[in-house]
Write a protein that holds these residues in place. Sequence first.
Motif, PDB file in Angstrom:
ATOM      1  N   GLU A 153       2.286  29.807 -73.784  1.00  0.00           N
ATOM      2  CA  GLU A 153       3.114  30.115 -72.601  1.00  0.00           C
ATOM      3  C   GLU A 153       4.152  31.188 -72.905  1.00  0.00           C
ATOM      4  O   GLU A 153       4.543  31.951 -72.013  1.00  0.00           O
ATOM      5  N   LEU A 154       4.633  31.238 -74.150  1.00  0.00           N
ATOM      6  CA  LEU A 154       5.586  32.289 -74.520  1.00  0.00           C
ATOM      7  C   LEU A 154       4.858  33.553 -74.942  1.00  0.00           C
ATOM      8  O   LEU A 154       5.354  34.658 -74.739  1.00  0.00           O
ATOM      9  N   ALA A 155       3.676  33.393 -75.525  1.00  0.00           N
ATOM     10  CA  ALA A 155       2.911  34.564 -75.976  1.00  0.00           C
ATOM     11  C   ALA A 155       2.526  35.458 -74.804  1.00  0.00           C
ATOM     12  O   ALA A 155       2.487  36.678 -74.930  1.00  0.00           O
ATOM     13  N   ARG A 156       2.254  34.845 -73.649  1.00  0.00           N
ATOM     14  CA  ARG A 156       1.824  35.672 -72.509  1.00  0.00           C
ATOM     15  C   ARG A 156       2.950  35.937 -71.508  1.00  0.00           C
ATOM     16  O   ARG A 156       2.729  36.585 -70.482  1.00  0.00           O
ATOM     17  N   ALA A 157       4.148  35.422 -71.797  1.00  0.00           N
ATOM     18  CA  ALA A 157       5.258  35.587 -70.846  1.00  0.00           C
ATOM     19  C   ALA A 157       5.803  37.016 -70.870  1.00  0.00           C
ATOM     20  O   ALA A 157       5.950  37.611 -71.935  1.00  0.00           O
ATOM     21  N   ARG A 158       6.099  37.533 -69.709  1.00  0.00           N
ATOM     22  CA  ARG A 158       6.771  38.834 -69.600  1.00  0.00           C
ATOM     23  C   ARG A 158       8.287  38.632 -69.478  1.00  0.00           C
ATOM     24  O   ARG A 158       9.071  39.446 -69.943  1.00  0.00           O
ATOM     25  N   THR A 159       8.673  37.542 -68.806  1.00  0.00           N
ATOM     26  CA  THR A 159      10.098  37.209 -68.652  1.00  0.00           C
ATOM     27  C   THR A 159      10.303  35.755 -69.053  1.00  0.00           C
ATOM     28  O   THR A 159       9.575  34.874 -68.594  1.00  0.00           O
ATOM     29  N   VAL A 160      11.299  35.516 -69.914  1.00  0.00           N
ATOM     30  CA  VAL A 160      11.633  34.154 -70.338  1.00  0.00           C
ATOM     31  C   VAL A 160      13.111  33.911 -70.056  1.00  0.00           C
ATOM     32  O   VAL A 160      13.968  34.716 -70.447  1.00  0.00           O
ATOM     33  N   ALA A 161      13.413  32.836 -69.351  1.00  0.00           N
ATOM     34  CA  ALA A 161      14.806  32.415 -69.172  1.00  0.00           C
ATOM     35  C   ALA A 161      15.144  31.487 -70.331  1.00  0.00           C
ATOM     36  O   ALA A 161      14.423  30.519 -70.587  1.00  0.00           O
ATOM     37  N   ALA A 162      16.208  31.798 -71.058  1.00  0.00           N
ATOM     38  CA  ALA A 162      16.555  31.046 -72.253  1.00  0.00           C
ATOM     39  C   ALA A 162      18.049  30.747 -72.224  1.00  0.00           C
ATOM     40  O   ALA A 162      18.680  30.765 -71.163  1.00  0.00           O
ATOM     41  N   TYR A 163      18.633  30.498 -73.392  1.00  0.00           N
ATOM     42  CA  TYR A 163      20.075  30.244 -73.482  1.00  0.00           C
ATOM     43  C   TYR A 163      20.485  30.456 -74.927  1.00  0.00           C
ATOM     44  O   TYR A 163      19.642  30.461 -75.837  1.00  0.00           O
ATOM     45  N   VAL A 164      21.776  30.643 -75.149  1.00  0.00           N
ATOM     46  CA  VAL A 164      22.306  30.805 -76.501  1.00  0.00           C
ATOM     47  C   VAL A 164      22.861  29.462 -76.953  1.00  0.00           C
ATOM     48  O   VAL A 164      23.735  28.888 -76.302  1.00  0.00           O
ATOM     49  N   SER A 165      22.332  28.956 -78.053  1.00  0.00           N
ATOM     50  CA  SER A 165      22.787  27.665 -78.565  1.00  0.00           C
ATOM     51  C   SER A 165      24.239  27.759 -79.024  1.00  0.00           C
ATOM     52  O   SER A 165      24.700  28.809 -79.477  1.00  0.00           O
ATOM     53  N   VAL A 166      24.949  26.659 -78.903  1.00  0.00           N
ATOM     54  CA  VAL A 166      26.335  26.576 -79.385  1.00  0.00           C
ATOM     55  C   VAL A 166      26.492  25.321 -80.231  1.00  0.00           C
ATOM     56  O   VAL A 166      25.783  24.330 -80.037  1.00  0.00           O
ATOM     57  N   GLY A 167      27.421  25.364 -81.176  1.00  0.00           N
ATOM     58  CA  GLY A 167      27.721  24.190 -81.992  1.00  0.00           C
ATOM     59  C   GLY A 167      26.505  23.704 -82.751  1.00  0.00           C
ATOM     60  O   GLY A 167      25.809  24.476 -83.407  1.00  0.00           O
ATOM     61  N   SER A 168      26.212  22.406 -82.614  1.00  0.00           N
ATOM     62  CA  SER A 168      25.116  21.798 -83.364  1.00  0.00           C
ATOM     63  C   SER A 168      23.809  21.751 -82.571  1.00  0.00           C
ATOM     64  O   SER A 168      22.869  21.063 -82.962  1.00  0.00           O
ATOM     65  N   GLU A 169      23.739  22.489 -81.451  1.00  0.00           N
ATOM     66  CA  GLU A 169      22.478  22.568 -80.711  1.00  0.00           C
ATOM     67  C   GLU A 169      21.410  23.225 -81.582  1.00  0.00           C
ATOM     68  O   GLU A 169      21.725  24.079 -82.410  1.00  0.00           O
ATOM     69  N   PRO A 170      20.134  22.877 -81.376  1.00  0.00           N
ATOM     70  CA  PRO A 170      19.071  23.601 -82.080  1.00  0.00           C
ATOM     71  C   PRO A 170      19.214  25.106 -81.835  1.00  0.00           C
ATOM     72  O   PRO A 170      19.340  25.541 -80.694  1.00  0.00           O
ATOM     73  N   GLY A 171      19.239  25.877 -82.916  1.00  0.00           N
ATOM     74  CA  GLY A 171      19.573  27.302 -82.820  1.00  0.00           C
ATOM     75  C   GLY A 171      18.526  28.117 -82.096  1.00  0.00           C
ATOM     76  O   GLY A 171      17.322  27.949 -82.319  1.00  0.00           O
ATOM     77  N   THR A 172      18.969  29.029 -81.224  1.00  0.00           N
ATOM     78  CA  THR A 172      18.028  29.829 -80.430  1.00  0.00           C
ATOM     79  C   THR A 172      18.067  31.325 -80.733  1.00  0.00           C
ATOM     80  O   THR A 172      17.173  32.043 -80.290  1.00  0.00           O
ATOM     81  N   LEU A 173      19.069  31.823 -81.459  1.00  0.00           N
ATOM     82  CA  LEU A 173      19.201  33.286 -81.601  1.00  0.00           C
ATOM     83  C   LEU A 173      17.990  33.936 -82.260  1.00  0.00           C
ATOM     84  O   LEU A 173      17.537  35.012 -81.831  1.00  0.00           O
ATOM     85  N   ALA A 174      17.441  33.305 -83.303  1.00  0.00           N
ATOM     86  CA  ALA A 174      16.263  33.879 -83.973  1.00  0.00           C
ATOM     87  C   ALA A 174      15.099  33.989 -82.985  1.00  0.00           C
ATOM     88  O   ALA A 174      14.358  34.978 -82.983  1.00  0.00           O
ATOM     89  N   LEU A 175      14.954  32.987 -82.144  1.00  0.00           N
ATOM     90  CA  LEU A 175      13.889  32.993 -81.138  1.00  0.00           C
ATOM     91  C   LEU A 175      14.120  34.082 -80.092  1.00  0.00           C
ATOM     92  O   LEU A 175      13.191  34.810 -79.723  1.00  0.00           O
ATOM     93  N   LEU A 176      15.359  34.216 -79.627  1.00  0.00           N
ATOM     94  CA  LEU A 176      15.673  35.253 -78.634  1.00  0.00           C
ATOM     95  C   LEU A 176      15.354  36.638 -79.183  1.00  0.00           C
ATOM     96  O   LEU A 176      14.769  37.484 -78.490  1.00  0.00           O
ATOM     97  N   ASP A 177      15.739  36.882 -80.443  1.00  0.00           N
ATOM     98  CA  ASP A 177      15.496  38.193 -81.046  1.00  0.00           C
ATOM     99  C   ASP A 177      14.003  38.457 -81.228  1.00  0.00           C
ATOM    100  O   ASP A 177      13.532  39.582 -81.013  1.00  0.00           O
ATOM    101  N   ALA A 178      13.263  37.421 -81.601  1.00  0.00           N
ATOM    102  CA  ALA A 178      11.814  37.581 -81.789  1.00  0.00           C
ATOM    103  C   ALA A 178      11.124  37.865 -80.446  1.00  0.00           C
ATOM    104  O   ALA A 178      10.216  38.698 -80.367  1.00  0.00           O
ATOM    105  N   LEU A 179      11.558  37.187 -79.397  1.00  0.00           N
ATOM    106  CA  LEU A 179      10.995  37.458 -78.072  1.00  0.00           C
ATOM    107  C   LEU A 179      11.308  38.893 -77.649  1.00  0.00           C
ATOM    108  O   LEU A 179      10.441  39.614 -77.144  1.00  0.00           O
ATOM    109  N   GLY A 180      12.567  39.308 -77.859  1.00  0.00           N
ATOM    110  CA  GLY A 180      12.957  40.671 -77.518  1.00  0.00           C
ATOM    111  C   GLY A 180      12.135  41.707 -78.280  1.00  0.00           C
ATOM    112  O   GLY A 180      11.723  42.730 -77.719  1.00  0.00           O
ATOM    113  N   ALA A 181      11.861  41.423 -79.558  1.00  0.00           N
ATOM    114  CA  ALA A 181      11.072  42.344 -80.387  1.00  0.00           C
ATOM    115  C   ALA A 181       9.636  42.455 -79.876  1.00  0.00           C
ATOM    116  O   ALA A 181       8.966  43.469 -80.094  1.00  0.00           O
TER     117      ALA A 181
END
Length: 204
Positions: free
Chosen positions: A47-75
């Motif tokens: 579902e992410l491999a074929r997505a053109r647009t993904v709505a996500a969020y930036v993790s804060v505190g002890s939430e499971p981290g999302t920044l690496a994923l956001l950057d990989a999607l952007g790349a």
Amino acid sequence: MSHLEGGPESDKRMLRRELLAVRNTLTTDELREAARALAEHALELPELARARTVAAYVSVGSEPGTLALLDALGARGVRVLLPALMPDNDLDWGAYAGEGSLARVQHAGKMALFEPAGERLGPDAVTEADAVLLPGLAVDARGMRLGRGGGSYDRVLARVDRAGARPALVVLLYDTEVVERVPAEPHDRPVDAVVTPSGVRRFT
């Protein structure tokens, strides 16, 4: 876990407290490793491999981290939308353009959030997403998600429904947060999959 009288909402409050207490014991190294593994598994989702647009969020505190994923999607050339909290707890959206495009915003009575610093695209922008990555505290065997209780994502999902959009709904959690059952209310709706540091689980 015991249940208090008072129905799903008081059960949810108690479960949230228990889950947040566990999150708060995680070390910096554990958070970093979990974020790396989470991104790796999420990027394998069709579902992410074929997505053109993904709505996500930036993790804060002890939430499971999302920044690496956001950057990989952007790349990959994916358009990533990030939420900006509005005064009524609804979400506006803006495009992610790397970590430098984020602003730290302190909302009254809430934790500071990292939000897109650029142009606001309006609450309806989320209806264009092929996949929506949801924050949460737990998911159960039915795919029912326990959120933080602010109601922001209930509004997002209702808006997506009204628009007739059918994005893949994916919640990002730690392994211990996939539980047998979470208290659910009639307006709660199941997600399609959960990604944890150990892999992906789908719900039918």
